[in-house]
Design an enzyme around this catalytic site. Structure first.
Site, PDB file in Angstrom:
ATOM      1  N   CYS B  86      17.596  11.452  17.904  1.00  0.00           N
ATOM      2  CA  CYS B  86      16.244  11.607  17.361  1.00  0.00           C
ATOM      3  C   CYS B  86      15.426  12.563  18.237  1.00  0.00           C
ATOM      4  CB  CYS B  86      15.609  10.238  17.193  1.00  0.00           C
ATOM      5  SG  CYS B  86      14.193  10.241  16.089  1.00  0.00           S
ATOM      6  N   HIS B 194      19.799   6.782  14.334  1.00  0.00           N
ATOM      7  CA  HIS B 194      19.812   5.981  15.570  1.00  0.00           C
ATOM      8  C   HIS B 194      21.022   5.056  15.653  1.00  0.00           C
ATOM      9  CE1 HIS B 194      15.713   6.787  17.128  1.00  0.00           C
ATOM     10  NE2 HIS B 194      15.431   7.024  15.859  1.00  0.00           N
ATOM     11  N   GLU B 196      21.983   3.513  18.236  1.00  0.00           N
ATOM     12  CA  GLU B 196      21.670   2.384  19.133  1.00  0.00           C
ATOM     13  C   GLU B 196      20.886   1.288  18.417  1.00  0.00           C
ATOM     14  OE1 GLU B 196      19.989   5.069  18.901  1.00  0.00           O
ATOM     15  OE2 GLU B 196      17.873   4.743  19.348  1.00  0.00           O
TER      16      GLU B 196
END
Lengths: 73, 222
Positions: B86, B194, B196
């Protein structure tokens, strides 16, 4: 300014808004930014070359943006 | 394997990134942007999401000029591994480590939702845990994820198998639906989604796990 050919979604939105307000004949809107720098006293040529270097290194992303430097005395 | 997570003022996915990396088995060091250099013997640098320096000037532009980023660039130039997610992707584009630039989403909206991605290349450590053409779901959360690169640049990415992920349904106007790109040596990955935020079932999906696990496995066996 975004280079010609680079999509400008914000400019497009402004163009549509102008059309909605009745401003006809706006064929394209490109949105950019103005960065005003106040410099210590120096020769005009030196100022221009310093600001050009600033543009290359930070102020503009030359992958997508073009820039012009104007010295206001 | 040791990873440095770089933290800027305005980073907000740094701790999520650290959790995901630790879960995969990495030893994590958090590194503040004013540090002049990375810790010793770092295998991977992760640049997390967020709004570094308030997105002032351009997203990622000021972070890209920070002291730590000069060390990240040197790490990359030595052949080190770098992951940018990002805002981290925006930072990597601003450093020039990855080609192209990320501009305002074509619909001008901040987008926060899960998206389907197709794995376009498994030829990197980051994508080695996936299958070619596998469709995975990861969250996106960005205002400036519209990837721009000229036609010649896109062709180069295609020819060199450097498009890591594409959107199944393009949310932001990115050229050729590109969601993530690799460096020429395949050791740098930048992507807008994302991973994560998709590492445990409570997140709503675990499709991000394979990126961290695949990366660890490949680095450990290298």
């Amino acid at each position: 300014m975004l280079k010609s050919g680079v999509l400008d979604p914000q400019g497009d939105a402004v163009q549509h808004a102008l059309g909605a307000l009745g401003f006809n004949g706006v064929e394209q809107v490109r949105q950019g930014k103005v960065i005003d720098l106040e410099l210590a006293d120096m020769e005009e040529a030196a100022a221009k070359s310093a600001v050009t270097e600033m543009c290359e290194k930070l102020l503009a992303n030359t992958v997508i943006e073009s820039y012009t430097v104007e010295i206001l005395l | 394997m040791k990873v440095a997570v770089v933290v800027f003022p305005g980073s907000n996915c740094d701790r999520d990134m650290a959790v995901a990396l630790r879960a995969a088995g990495f030893e994590v060091a958090m590194v503040w942007h004013k540090e002049a250099r990375l810790p010793e013997r770092i295998d991977l640098v992760a640049i997390p999401g967020g709004f570094s320096f308030g997105d002032y000037l351009r997203c990622g532009a000021i972070a890209a000029k920070s002291p730590i980023c000069q060390s990240v660039i040197a790490h990359a130039q030595r052949g080190g591994f770098v992951l940018g997610v990002c805002n981290g992707f925006q930072v990597l584009a601003e450093t020039g480590l990855l080609p192209g630039a990320l501009i305002r989403n074509s619909n001008l909206k901040f987008l926060c939702k899960d998206v389907d991605l197709k794995v376009q290349s498994t030829a990197s450590s980051f994508t080695s845990g996936y299958q070619q053409d596998q469709v995975i779901s990861l969250p996106i959360a960005h205002h400036d994820g519209n990837y721009r690169l000229d036609a010649e640049g896109v062709k180069r990415l295609q020819d060199q198998d450097r498009i890591a992920f594409t959107y199944q349904s393009n949310p932001n106007g990115s050229v050729d639906d590109i969601a993530g790109v690799l460096s020429e040596n395949k050791r740098i990955l930048g992507l807008m989604p994302h991973p994560e935020r998709a590492i445990e079932p409570a997140h709503g999906g675990i499709d991000g796990q394979a990126m961290f696990q695949g990366c660890l496995n490949q680095l450990a066996s290298a």
